[in-house]
Every structure is written in structure tokens, then in C-alpha cells.
Design a protein around this motif. Structure first.
Motif, PDB file in Angstrom:
ATOM      1  N   ASN A 159      -0.918   7.736   7.193  1.00 35.60           N
ATOM      2  CA  ASN A 159      -0.695   6.936   8.392  1.00 35.60           C
ATOM      3  C   ASN A 159      -1.550   5.667   8.361  1.00 35.60           C
ATOM      4  OD1 ASN A 159       0.291   6.318  10.954  1.00 35.60           O
ATOM      5  ND2 ASN A 159      -1.533   7.213  11.907  1.00 35.60           N
ATOM      6  N   GLU A 160      -2.824   5.825   8.056  1.00 36.29           N
ATOM      7  CA  GLU A 160      -3.727   4.662   8.022  1.00 36.29           C
ATOM      8  C   GLU A 160      -3.286   3.652   6.964  1.00 36.29           C
ATOM      9  OE1 GLU A 160      -7.868   4.595   8.312  1.00 36.29           O
ATOM     10  OE2 GLU A 160      -8.024   6.620   9.110  1.00 36.29           O
ATOM     11  N   LEU A 161      -2.917   4.166   5.795  1.00 37.11           N
ATOM     12  CA  LEU A 161      -2.554   3.256   4.698  1.00 37.11           C
ATOM     13  C   LEU A 161      -1.254   2.518   4.994  1.00 37.11           C
ATOM     14  CD1 LEU A 161      -3.650   5.472   1.692  1.00 37.11           C
ATOM     15  CD2 LEU A 161      -4.766   3.401   2.523  1.00 37.11           C
ATOM     16  N   SER A 162      -0.325   3.195   5.667  1.00 37.95           N
ATOM     17  CA  SER A 162       0.926   2.498   5.975  1.00 37.95           C
ATOM     18  C   SER A 162       0.680   1.413   7.025  1.00 37.95           C
ATOM     19  CB  SER A 162       2.021   3.476   6.411  1.00 37.95           C
ATOM     20  OG  SER A 162       1.822   3.859   7.738  1.00 37.95           O
ATOM     21  N   VAL A 163      -0.205   1.678   7.972  1.00 37.00           N
ATOM     22  CA  VAL A 163      -0.556   0.650   8.969  1.00 37.00           C
ATOM     23  C   VAL A 163      -1.243  -0.536   8.271  1.00 37.00           C
ATOM     24  CG1 VAL A 163      -2.009   0.197  10.981  1.00 37.00           C
ATOM     25  CG2 VAL A 163      -0.707   2.289  10.878  1.00 37.00           C
ATOM     26  N   CYS A 164      -2.118  -0.233   7.316  1.00 40.66           N
ATOM     27  CA  CYS A 164      -2.814  -1.302   6.575  1.00 40.66           C
ATOM     28  C   CYS A 164      -1.813  -2.134   5.776  1.00 40.66           C
ATOM     29  CB  CYS A 164      -3.860  -0.719   5.623  1.00 40.66           C
ATOM     30  SG  CYS A 164      -5.257   0.024   6.452  1.00 40.66           S
ATOM     31  N   ALA A 165      -0.871  -1.445   5.117  1.00 44.49           N
ATOM     32  CA  ALA A 165       0.117  -2.154   4.296  1.00 44.49           C
ATOM     33  C   ALA A 165       0.953  -3.080   5.168  1.00 44.49           C
ATOM     34  CB  ALA A 165       1.001  -1.149   3.566  1.00 44.49           C
ATOM     35  N   ARG A 166       1.307  -2.607   6.357  1.00 44.84           N
ATOM     36  CA  ARG A 166       2.084  -3.457   7.280  1.00 44.84           C
ATOM     37  C   ARG A 166       1.276  -4.680   7.678  1.00 44.84           C
ATOM     38  NH1 ARG A 166       4.104   0.936   9.977  1.00 44.84           N
ATOM     39  NH2 ARG A 166       2.676   0.757  11.727  1.00 44.84           N
ATOM     40  N   TYR A 167       0.002  -4.453   7.973  1.00 42.41           N
ATOM     41  CA  TYR A 167      -0.855  -5.557   8.398  1.00 42.41           C
ATOM     42  C   TYR A 167      -1.051  -6.563   7.257  1.00 42.41           C
ATOM     43  CZ  TYR A 167      -4.999  -8.149   9.783  1.00 42.41           C
ATOM     44  OH  TYR A 167      -5.878  -9.163  10.068  1.00 42.41           O
ATOM     45  N   LEU A 168      -1.263  -6.046   6.045  1.00 44.99           N
ATOM     46  CA  LEU A 168      -1.520  -6.928   4.893  1.00 44.99           C
ATOM     47  C   LEU A 168      -0.222  -7.522   4.332  1.00 44.99           C
ATOM     48  CD1 LEU A 168      -4.128  -4.627   3.147  1.00 44.99           C
ATOM     49  CD2 LEU A 168      -4.637  -6.824   4.222  1.00 44.99           C
ATOM     50  N   ARG A 169       0.890  -6.971   4.780  1.00 48.37           N
ATOM     51  CA  ARG A 169       2.225  -7.401   4.345  1.00 48.37           C
ATOM     52  C   ARG A 169       2.441  -7.200   2.852  1.00 48.37           C
ATOM     53  NH1 ARG A 169       2.496 -13.118   7.070  1.00 48.37           N
ATOM     54  NH2 ARG A 169       1.889 -12.581   9.182  1.00 48.37           N
ATOM     55  N   ARG A 170       1.860  -6.142   2.321  1.00 46.46           N
ATOM     56  CA  ARG A 170       2.148  -5.784   0.931  1.00 46.46           C
ATOM     57  C   ARG A 170       1.825  -4.295   0.748  1.00 46.46           C
ATOM     58  NH1 ARG A 170      -2.454  -8.638   0.978  1.00 46.46           N
ATOM     59  NH2 ARG A 170      -1.166 -10.477   1.048  1.00 46.46           N
ATOM     60  N   PRO A 171       2.537  -3.662  -0.191  1.00 55.11           N
ATOM     61  CA  PRO A 171       2.284  -2.230  -0.368  1.00 55.11           C
ATOM     62  C   PRO A 171       0.894  -1.963  -0.933  1.00 55.11           C
ATOM     63  CG  PRO A 171       3.878  -3.041  -1.983  1.00 55.11           C
ATOM     64  CD  PRO A 171       3.564  -4.185  -1.085  1.00 55.11           C
ATOM     65  N   ILE A 172       0.370  -0.809  -0.646  1.00 55.29           N
ATOM     66  CA  ILE A 172      -0.928  -0.414  -1.206  1.00 55.29           C
ATOM     67  C   ILE A 172      -0.645   0.667  -2.251  1.00 55.29           C
ATOM     68  CG2 ILE A 172      -3.118   0.723  -0.701  1.00 55.29           C
ATOM     69  CD1 ILE A 172      -3.001  -0.561   2.080  1.00 55.29           C
ATOM     70  N   ALA A 173      -1.058   0.381  -3.482  1.00 55.52           N
ATOM     71  CA  ALA A 173      -0.787   1.335  -4.566  1.00 55.52           C
ATOM     72  C   ALA A 173      -1.734   2.525  -4.456  1.00 55.52           C
ATOM     73  CB  ALA A 173      -0.966   0.639  -5.907  1.00 55.52           C
ATOM     74  N   LEU A 174      -1.168   3.714  -4.570  1.00 56.26           N
ATOM     75  CA  LEU A 174      -1.982   4.927  -4.536  1.00 56.26           C
ATOM     76  C   LEU A 174      -2.034   5.540  -5.936  1.00 56.26           C
ATOM     77  CD1 LEU A 174      -0.579   6.570  -1.298  1.00 56.26           C
ATOM     78  CD2 LEU A 174      -2.754   5.408  -1.578  1.00 56.26           C
ATOM     79  N   PRO A 175      -3.227   5.887  -6.397  1.00 58.17           N
ATOM     80  CA  PRO A 175      -3.339   6.472  -7.730  1.00 58.17           C
ATOM     81  C   PRO A 175      -2.670   7.851  -7.795  1.00 58.17           C
ATOM     82  CG  PRO A 175      -5.460   6.506  -6.608  1.00 58.17           C
ATOM     83  CD  PRO A 175      -4.513   5.770  -5.723  1.00 58.17           C
ATOM     84  N   ASP A 176      -2.647   8.536  -6.659  1.00 62.75           N
ATOM     85  CA  ASP A 176      -2.109   9.892  -6.641  1.00 62.75           C
ATOM     86  C   ASP A 176      -1.285  10.014  -5.356  1.00 62.75           C
ATOM     87  OD1 ASP A 176      -1.782  12.627  -6.218  1.00 62.75           O
ATOM     88  OD2 ASP A 176      -3.854  12.876  -5.544  1.00 62.75           O
ATOM     89  N   GLY A 177       0.020  10.085  -5.516  1.00 69.31           N
ATOM     90  CA  GLY A 177       0.913  10.088  -4.358  1.00 69.31           C
ATOM     91  C   GLY A 177       0.674  11.259  -3.425  1.00 69.31           C
ATOM     92  N   ASP A 178       0.136  12.355  -3.957  1.00 67.47           N
ATOM     93  CA  ASP A 178      -0.089  13.553  -3.146  1.00 67.47           C
ATOM     94  C   ASP A 178      -1.365  13.476  -2.311  1.00 67.47           C
ATOM     95  OD1 ASP A 178       2.068  15.039  -3.441  1.00 67.47           O
ATOM     96  OD2 ASP A 178       1.251  16.431  -4.938  1.00 67.47           O
ATOM     97  N   LEU A 179      -2.187  12.538  -2.639  1.00 65.09           N
ATOM     98  CA  LEU A 179      -3.482  12.368  -1.958  1.00 65.09           C
ATOM     99  C   LEU A 179      -4.260  13.693  -1.930  1.00 65.09           C
ATOM    100  CD1 LEU A 179      -2.661  10.051   1.101  1.00 65.09           C
ATOM    101  CD2 LEU A 179      -3.448   9.411  -1.152  1.00 65.09           C
ATOM    102  N   ARG A 180      -4.295  14.349  -3.055  1.00 68.21           N
ATOM    103  CA  ARG A 180      -5.028  15.626  -3.083  1.00 68.21           C
ATOM    104  C   ARG A 180      -6.225  15.578  -4.033  1.00 68.21           C
ATOM    105  NH1 ARG A 180      -2.863  19.254   0.233  1.00 68.21           N
ATOM    106  NH2 ARG A 180      -0.669  19.010   0.709  1.00 68.21           N
ATOM    107  N   SER A 181      -6.249  14.544  -4.893  1.00 70.16           N
ATOM    108  CA  SER A 181      -7.402  14.428  -5.797  1.00 70.16           C
ATOM    109  C   SER A 181      -8.360  13.376  -5.247  1.00 70.16           C
ATOM    110  CB  SER A 181      -6.951  13.990  -7.183  1.00 70.16           C
ATOM    111  OG  SER A 181      -5.817  14.678  -7.566  1.00 70.16           O
ATOM    112  N   PHE A 182      -9.505  13.836  -4.870  1.00 68.70           N
ATOM    113  CA  PHE A 182     -10.496  12.918  -4.306  1.00 68.70           C
ATOM    114  C   PHE A 182     -11.596  12.668  -5.329  1.00 68.70           C
ATOM    115  CE2 PHE A 182      -8.289  14.496  -0.654  1.00 68.70           C
ATOM    116  CZ  PHE A 182      -8.250  13.405   0.189  1.00 68.70           C
ATOM    117  N   PRO A 183     -12.256  11.501  -5.300  1.00 66.29           N
ATOM    118  CA  PRO A 183     -12.029  10.415  -4.345  1.00 66.29           C
ATOM    119  C   PRO A 183     -10.766   9.624  -4.661  1.00 66.29           C
ATOM    120  CG  PRO A 183     -13.722   9.789  -5.910  1.00 66.29           C
ATOM    121  CD  PRO A 183     -13.370  11.208  -6.225  1.00 66.29           C
ATOM    122  N   ILE A 184     -10.211   9.012  -3.631  1.00 59.69           N
ATOM    123  CA  ILE A 184      -9.025   8.176  -3.780  1.00 59.69           C
ATOM    124  C   ILE A 184      -9.486   6.725  -3.769  1.00 59.69           C
ATOM    125  CG2 ILE A 184      -6.926   7.397  -2.611  1.00 59.69           C
ATOM    126  CD1 ILE A 184      -6.859  10.276  -1.390  1.00 59.69           C
TER     127      ILE A 184
END
Lengths: 90, 169
Positions: free
Chosen positions: B14-39
Motif C-alpha cells: 500500500n505504501e509503495l503504491s502511494v509513493c509510486a503514484r506521488y513520484l509518477r513512476r513505478p518503484i522496482a521491487l527486488p522481491d515481488g513477494d516482499l518476504r525476504s528482508f531487508p527490502i
């Protein structure tokens, strides 16, 4: 029939929307030209039960200075301002 | 203390999608599952004036990058932030010096802090440095001296108008 003319106060007041950057919530505030930016911060922070000292106000990407009045800051009717956590460096 | 994995994942997405909207560009995630930390995510700021020191002197750049490292205990624990592009700022180290940022946003990080409010705060920090309390690195102390002793201000922000639909079928 009598026509009610706006008072000086009515003419000088303006309405702005303040957005809480942390929650996205907004609140509308009515301001007089002699109100300061600090007044707006206090009003908005108080509304959301936050510590006013930990926040600053920005319009677009520009920070507004606390002691400036609404008139000095050049705020316009229907402006949207944003309450963000004070980023103070150091 | 940490959030249950599913709740943490939902909050981060949720936070990252809000950030991407604000920055007007997608934010690349190293791990789509967001289960391996640190991200680690990269944030690119555009249209925000910040000073840099070059061979020709001090210039203004409008594009900056920094990385945010989010640990398993986010948001109870603050993220780690590293500046990635050259910068001349009393409170932001050059990447070669570590790229650390000294700001209340990190010092006073709380559960209610968000990545979006952090990014917005960093934009404000670029425009409004605090030269009275610089880092001890060469570039930071030089930037502090520059901001303390010169009346030069960061140039105005240039806004590019958003494209507008004028006609549709």
C-alpha cells in the motif's frame, strides 16, 4: 428588501484545504489575512491531535515559514496545503 | 516487535503504491513477494532543486536518488536510507562518505511515519537545509559554511504542467 453586503471580514477571509501527509485525510480551514502559518499548523495539528511542533506546512514542494502571515505567504482561496513531519536536518 | 508477515506485506504494498503514484513512476521491487528482508528500494526525486559541487562550481540539479532499506521490523524500526547521487548539503552526506542523512524524520521515526511522508520531508530538506548542525564530513561542513555565509538561495522549483485531455471521442 435589504441587500446584505459582505463585511470586511468576509472579504478578507479565505478557505484552504490542509492535507495530512501521513494519513491522506484533509480538513478545510477558514483563514483571515492576519493568521500566520503557525496558526494553520496549530489548527490542523490540533484537529488531528498531533504535536504542532513536530510538523511543518508546505504548498507544493515549498515550505511555508511559520511567522509569515497568510497575506505574506501569498495564500489564495482554495489553496491546498500539506502538513508534513518536520524534516529538520542535523 | 514486528507486524505479522501478511499485514506487513499489505502495508508495504500500500505504501509503495502511494509513493509510486506521488513520484509518477513505478518503484522496482527486488522481491515481488516482499518476504525476504531487508527490502531495498530506490527512490528517484525529480523536479526538486538540490545543490551539487562540480568542477565548475556549485550547480543546481533537479534529479536525485536515494535507497531505502526496509527491515523485518518496519514500521516499528526506521528504515535505513543512503543517498546515491552527488549532493552539496549540510545534512546529507555524499555517497562516497556513506550517504547518511541526518533528519528528524529518521530520529523521530514512529509507527505512524510513512514512506510517503518521509519522501515529502526529504524534498523539503533538500530545499531547506539546516546549516547550523551539519555532519562532520568535508562536503557537509563546506555546504554548511556556504549556506551560513551566502545569501544565495536554492532556485525556484520548476513545475512542468500535467498533460491535459482537451478532446475525446
Amino acid at each position: 428588501m435589504t441587500l446584505e453586503l459582505p463585511t470586511v471580514c468576509d472579504i478578507m477571509s479565505l478557505r484552504v484545504k490542509v492535507r495530512n501527509a501521513e494519513s491522506g485525510a484533509t480538513v478545510e480551514m477558514e483563514l483571515e489575512s492576519e493568521n500566520t502559518i503557525d496558526d494553520i499548523i496549530e489548527g490542523a495539528a490540533g484537529y488531528w491531535e498531533k504535536d504542532a511542533g513536530a510538523y511543518v506546512l508546505r504548498r507544493g514542494k515549498r515550505l511555508l515559514r511559520g511567522q509569515q502571515t497568510v497575506a505574506e505567504a501569498g495564500l489564495l482561496n482554495n489553496d491546498e496545503l500539506e502538513l508534513i513531519p518536520d524534516p529538520e536536518g542535523g | 516487535m514486528s507486524l505479522p508477515p501478511d499485514i506487513l506485506k499489505a502495508r508495504l504494498l500500500n505504501e509503495l503504491s502511494v509513493c509510486a503514484r506521488y513520484l509518477r513512476r513505478p518503484i522496482a521491487l527486488p522481491d515481488g513477494d516482499l518476504r525476504s528482508f531487508p527490502i531495498e528500494i530506490e527512490i528517484e526525486l525529480k523536479g526538486v532543486p538540490g545543490l551539487v559541487f562540480t568542477d565548475d562550481g556549485i550547480e543546481t540539479r533537479y534529479e536525485h536518488r536515494f535507497n531505502i532499506l526496509i527491515g523485518r521490523n518496519y514500521p516499528f524500526e526506521k528504515p535505513m536510507v543512503r543517498w546515491k547521487t552527488p549532493i552539496f548539503h549540510p545534512n546529507i552526506m555524499m555517497p562516497d562518505d556513506g550517504g547518511h542523512l541526518c533528519t528528524k524524520l529518521l530520529d523521530e521515526w514512529s509507527f505512524n511515519s510513512t514512506l510517503l511522508s518521509f519522501i515529502k520531508g526529504i524534498e523539503a530538506l533538500l530545499i531547506s537545509p539546516n546549516p547550523s548542525s551539519p555532519f562532520g564530513t568535508e562536503s557537509c561542513t563546506a555546504a554548511a559554511a556556504y549556506f551560513n555565509h551566502s545569501k544565495i538561495r536554492i532556485p525556484p522549483i520548476v513545475y512542468s504542467p500535467l498533460p491535459k485531455v482537451v478532446k475525446s471521442d
